[in-house]
Motif scaffolding. Structure first.
Motif, PDB file in Angstrom:
ATOM      1  N   ARG A   1      56.018 -15.766  22.382  1.00 22.09           N
ATOM      2  CA  ARG A   1      57.211 -15.458  21.597  1.00 22.09           C
ATOM      3  C   ARG A   1      57.882 -14.184  22.091  1.00 22.09           C
ATOM      4  NH1 ARG A   1      57.619 -18.768  17.061  1.00 22.09           N
ATOM      5  NH2 ARG A   1      55.770 -20.099  16.852  1.00 22.09           N
ATOM      6  N   LYS A   2      57.122 -13.252  22.625  1.00 19.68           N
ATOM      7  CA  LYS A   2      57.719 -12.071  23.247  1.00 19.68           C
ATOM      8  C   LYS A   2      58.636 -12.470  24.408  1.00 19.68           C
ATOM      9  CE  LYS A   2      53.923  -8.695  22.536  1.00 19.68           C
ATOM     10  NZ  LYS A   2      54.667  -7.528  22.070  1.00 19.68           N
ATOM     11  N   LEU A   3      58.199 -13.495  25.139  1.00 18.91           N
ATOM     12  CA  LEU A   3      58.917 -13.916  26.340  1.00 18.91           C
ATOM     13  C   LEU A   3      60.340 -14.361  26.037  1.00 18.91           C
ATOM     14  CD1 LEU A   3      58.906 -14.556  29.364  1.00 18.91           C
ATOM     15  CD2 LEU A   3      57.762 -16.702  28.849  1.00 18.91           C
TER      16      LEU A   3
ATOM     17  N   VAL B   1      52.535  -9.299  42.005  1.00 17.71           N
ATOM     18  CA  VAL B   1      53.193  -9.105  40.718  1.00 17.71           C
ATOM     19  C   VAL B   1      53.319 -10.488  40.089  1.00 17.71           C
ATOM     20  CG1 VAL B   1      55.238  -8.298  39.494  1.00 17.71           C
ATOM     21  CG2 VAL B   1      54.455  -7.094  41.535  1.00 17.71           C
ATOM     22  N   GLN B   2      52.528 -10.705  39.052  1.00 13.21           N
ATOM     23  CA  GLN B   2      52.558 -12.003  38.372  1.00 13.21           C
ATOM     24  C   GLN B   2      53.717 -12.033  37.391  1.00 13.21           C
ATOM     25  OE1 GLN B   2      48.757 -13.026  36.594  1.00 13.21           O
ATOM     26  NE2 GLN B   2      48.168 -14.026  38.488  1.00 13.21           N
ATOM     27  N   GLU B   3      54.557 -13.044  37.533  1.00 11.21           N
ATOM     28  CA  GLU B   3      55.668 -13.229  36.613  1.00 11.21           C
ATOM     29  C   GLU B   3      55.173 -13.943  35.355  1.00 11.21           C
ATOM     30  OE1 GLU B   3      58.551 -15.276  38.981  1.00 11.21           O
ATOM     31  OE2 GLU B   3      59.118 -13.466  40.083  1.00 11.21           O
ATOM     32  N   PRO B   4      56.007 -14.018  34.293  1.00  8.77           N
ATOM     33  CA  PRO B   4      55.555 -14.684  33.060  1.00  8.77           C
ATOM     34  C   PRO B   4      54.986 -16.076  33.352  1.00  8.77           C
ATOM     35  CG  PRO B   4      57.589 -13.533  32.645  1.00  8.77           C
ATOM     36  CD  PRO B   4      57.343 -13.421  34.134  1.00  8.77           C
ATOM     37  N   VAL B   5      53.788 -16.337  32.831  1.00  8.68           N
ATOM     38  CA  VAL B   5      53.063 -17.532  33.223  1.00  8.68           C
ATOM     39  C   VAL B   5      52.005 -17.846  32.178  1.00  8.68           C
ATOM     40  CG1 VAL B   5      51.262 -16.303  34.508  1.00  8.68           C
ATOM     41  CG2 VAL B   5      51.939 -18.568  35.254  1.00  8.68           C
ATOM     42  N   VAL B   6      51.601 -19.109  32.132  1.00  7.31           N
ATOM     43  CA  VAL B   6      50.384 -19.497  31.431  1.00  7.31           C
ATOM     44  C   VAL B   6      49.532 -20.277  32.428  1.00  7.31           C
ATOM     45  CG1 VAL B   6      51.385 -19.517  29.122  1.00  7.31           C
ATOM     46  CG2 VAL B   6      51.426 -21.608  30.489  1.00  7.31           C
ATOM     47  N   SER B   7      48.217 -20.062  32.376  1.00  5.73           N
ATOM     48  CA  SER B   7      47.345 -20.764  33.324  1.00  5.73           C
ATOM     49  C   SER B   7      46.056 -21.168  32.637  1.00  5.73           C
ATOM     50  CB  SER B   7      47.042 -19.893  34.545  1.00  5.73           C
ATOM     51  OG  SER B   7      46.295 -18.750  34.175  1.00  5.73           O
ATOM     52  N   LEU B   8      45.436 -22.183  33.198  1.00  2.07           N
ATOM     53  CA  LEU B   8      44.161 -22.711  32.707  1.00  2.07           C
ATOM     54  C   LEU B   8      43.210 -22.827  33.882  1.00  2.07           C
ATOM     55  CD1 LEU B   8      42.449 -24.195  30.417  1.00  2.07           C
ATOM     56  CD2 LEU B   8      43.376 -26.320  31.396  1.00  2.07           C
TER      57      LEU B   8
ATOM     58  N   THR C   1      50.330 -11.986  14.722  1.00  2.00           N
ATOM     59  CA  THR C   1      50.403 -11.094  15.864  1.00  2.00           C
ATOM     60  C   THR C   1      49.333 -10.024  15.747  1.00  2.00           C
ATOM     61  OG1 THR C   1      52.775 -11.461  16.066  1.00  2.00           O
ATOM     62  CG2 THR C   1      51.892  -9.490  17.120  1.00  2.00           C
ATOM     63  N   SER C   2      48.585  -9.801  16.819  1.00  2.00           N
ATOM     64  CA  SER C   2      47.572  -8.749  16.819  1.00  2.00           C
ATOM     65  C   SER C   2      47.793  -7.875  18.048  1.00  2.00           C
ATOM     66  CB  SER C   2      46.169  -9.348  16.834  1.00  2.00           C
ATOM     67  OG  SER C   2      45.992 -10.162  17.964  1.00  2.00           O
ATOM     68  N   GLY C   3      48.192  -6.633  17.830  1.00  2.00           N
ATOM     69  CA  GLY C   3      48.432  -5.738  18.942  1.00  2.00           C
ATOM     70  C   GLY C   3      49.791  -5.980  19.585  1.00  2.00           C
ATOM     71  N   THR C   4      50.085  -5.175  20.599  1.00  2.00           N
ATOM     72  CA  THR C   4      51.390  -5.239  21.240  1.00  2.00           C
ATOM     73  C   THR C   4      51.312  -5.609  22.707  1.00  2.00           C
ATOM     74  OG1 THR C   4      51.238  -2.870  21.712  1.00  2.00           O
ATOM     75  CG2 THR C   4      52.348  -3.519  19.673  1.00  2.00           C
ATOM     76  N   ARG C   5      50.112  -5.813  23.252  1.00  2.00           N
ATOM     77  CA  ARG C   5      49.980  -6.109  24.675  1.00  2.00           C
ATOM     78  C   ARG C   5      50.646  -7.438  25.005  1.00  2.00           C
ATOM     79  NH1 ARG C   5      44.914  -3.615  26.606  1.00  2.00           N
ATOM     80  NH2 ARG C   5      46.355  -1.879  26.338  1.00  2.00           N
ATOM     81  N   ALA C   6      51.262  -7.491  26.181  1.00  2.00           N
ATOM     82  CA  ALA C   6      52.029  -8.670  26.575  1.00  2.00           C
ATOM     83  C   ALA C   6      51.242  -9.597  27.486  1.00  2.00           C
ATOM     84  CB  ALA C   6      53.330  -8.241  27.258  1.00  2.00           C
TER      85      ALA C   6
ATOM     86  N   THR D   1      42.499 -19.860  28.871  1.00  2.00           N
ATOM     87  CA  THR D   1      43.900 -19.744  29.250  1.00  2.00           C
ATOM     88  C   THR D   1      44.293 -18.274  29.343  1.00  2.00           C
ATOM     89  OG1 THR D   1      44.654 -19.804  26.940  1.00  2.00           O
ATOM     90  CG2 THR D   1      44.534 -21.905  28.114  1.00  2.00           C
ATOM     91  N   TYR D   2      45.227 -18.012  30.241  1.00  2.00           N
ATOM     92  CA  TYR D   2      45.802 -16.670  30.396  1.00  2.00           C
ATOM     93  C   TYR D   2      47.299 -16.799  30.172  1.00  2.00           C
ATOM     94  CZ  TYR D   2      47.840 -12.683  32.901  1.00  2.00           C
ATOM     95  OH  TYR D   2      48.589 -11.588  33.253  1.00  2.00           O
ATOM     96  N   ALA D   3      47.872 -15.854  29.449  1.00  2.00           N
ATOM     97  CA  ALA D   3      49.319 -15.851  29.231  1.00  2.00           C
ATOM     98  C   ALA D   3      49.849 -14.447  29.434  1.00  2.00           C
ATOM     99  CB  ALA D   3      49.660 -16.347  27.821  1.00  2.00           C
ATOM    100  N   ALA D   4      51.033 -14.343  30.034  1.00  2.00           N
ATOM    101  CA  ALA D   4      51.701 -13.055  30.216  1.00  2.00           C
ATOM    102  C   ALA D   4      53.183 -13.238  29.949  1.00  2.00           C
ATOM    103  CB  ALA D   4      51.481 -12.518  31.626  1.00  2.00           C
ATOM    104  N   ALA D   5      53.777 -12.237  29.284  1.00  2.00           N
ATOM    105  CA  ALA D   5      55.190 -12.327  28.907  1.00  2.00           C
ATOM    106  C   ALA D   5      56.085 -11.434  29.751  1.00  2.00           C
ATOM    107  CB  ALA D   5      55.353 -11.965  27.427  1.00  2.00           C
ATOM    108  N   ILE D   6      55.506 -10.651  30.666  1.00  2.00           N
ATOM    109  CA  ILE D   6      56.290  -9.769  31.521  1.00  2.00           C
ATOM    110  C   ILE D   6      55.696  -9.767  32.925  1.00  2.00           C
ATOM    111  CG2 ILE D   6      57.227  -8.192  29.781  1.00  2.00           C
ATOM    112  CD1 ILE D   6      54.846  -6.412  30.164  1.00  2.00           C
TER     113      ILE D   6
END
Length: 295
Positions: free
Chosen positions: A176-178, A43-50, A119-124, A72-77
């Motif tokens: 910004r969702k985060l 379970v990946q927590e909110p993160v940014v990676s390169l 903002t484009s779409g709602t995916r986190a 880069t990958y970003a996740a807010a949840i």
């Protein structure tokens, strides 16, 4: 694709041990992998990676994200995620740099900067290529991590710059969702925290929706839009990914493990496990251990 920092990455490849390495800058870590294949799901927590070298494939629900050097990958949840490393070797390992954003710092930067990308779409979660300015900030952070005398002062400043540039990039809407204190994303985040805390028990959608401040249909729609899966699919993956983690770590009796994770029967557990991973749990555990020994 060639690494944007070949000398720095070559040095990292020689110095880093296999697996995850935390740095003196607590929010930053590296991952080095030398054997291609699937890692233990997590379970990946909110993160940014390169990605600094190599490429990988993420599976989140039914969504497959393929990204390479310079992306880069970003996740807010929190997201149950399967990770497959592609085409690495001992001489050319996969290396990625991960930054776990400080929510207070991110919130301050979000208030002080205007979003540059609509903002484009709602995916986190999403993957995007890093631009020249963002790559330059990452390069300077890599250099600073090698200079212990500079790190205390320069490290946090460059980390702040990276987050600022990400907020103005295509990843900005996700970050910004985060830090959103209200709204539907915050409600989905609360529901996810509850599912994670109670994933071995029954799933009560009405309670989750009420706690999120939404009707049940709206909650289901928003949850799937942000995570790429339904609440039930999310909980199922939590159970299966935890099962795979335990089987990878130590041999376990399949029936006992099934009941511990909330399944009504071992046969139901084995069916769902084989549907997700392609093989029954006992066989999969043997395959994973053989891969670890060979690597």
């Amino acid at each position: 694709m060639t690494s944007p920092f070949p000398k720095l990455v070559s040095h990292l490849a020689n110095r880093l041990p296999k697996g995850e390495t935390r740095t003196a800058l607590g929010s930053v870590s590296f991952l080095k992998v030398i054997t291609p294949g699937e890692l233990v799901p997590e379970v990946q927590e909110p993160v940014v990676s390169l990605i600094l070298q190599g490429e990988k494939r993420l599976s989140i629900g039914r969504n497959a994200l393929h990204y390479r050097v310079g992306d880069t990958y970003a996740a807010a949840i929190d997201l149950p995620t399967r990770i497959e490393i592609l085409g690495c070797s001992r001489t050319r390992p996969y290396i990625a740099m991960t930054l776990r954003p400080d929510p207070a710092l991110l919130a301050d930067l979000a208030q002080r900067s205007e979003p540059m990308v609509p903002t484009s779409g709602t995916r986190a979660f999403a993957v995007h290529p890093a631009d020249t300015d963002l790559l330059d900030a990452y390069r300077r952070l890599l250099q600073t991590l090698e200079r212990a005398g500079d790190l205390d002062v320069m490290g946090p400043l460059i980390e702040k710059e990276i987050l600022f540039r990400l907020l103005q990039s295509p990843q900005g809407p996700i970050l910004r969702k985060l830090v959103a204190n209200g709204g539907r994303h915050a409600g989905i985040a609360k529901a996810i925290a509850r599912i994670r805390a109670e994933y071995t028990g029954p799933l009560r959608a009405a309670n989750l929706a009420s706690a999120s401040g939404m009707s049940v249909p709206t909650f289901y729609r928003r949850f799937k839009a942000e995570t790429g899966m339904s609440p039930l699919q999310y909980r199922t993956r939590l159970r299966l990914y935890e099962a795979r983690r335990r089987l990878h770590a130590t041999p376990s009796h399949v029936a006992r493990l099934a009941f511990e994770l909330g399944y009504d029967s071992p046969s139901q557990f084995s069916r769902e496990y084989a549907r997700e991973f392609g093989v029954p749990p006992a066989r999969d555990a043997g395959l994973m251990r053989a891969r670890v020994l060979s690597g």
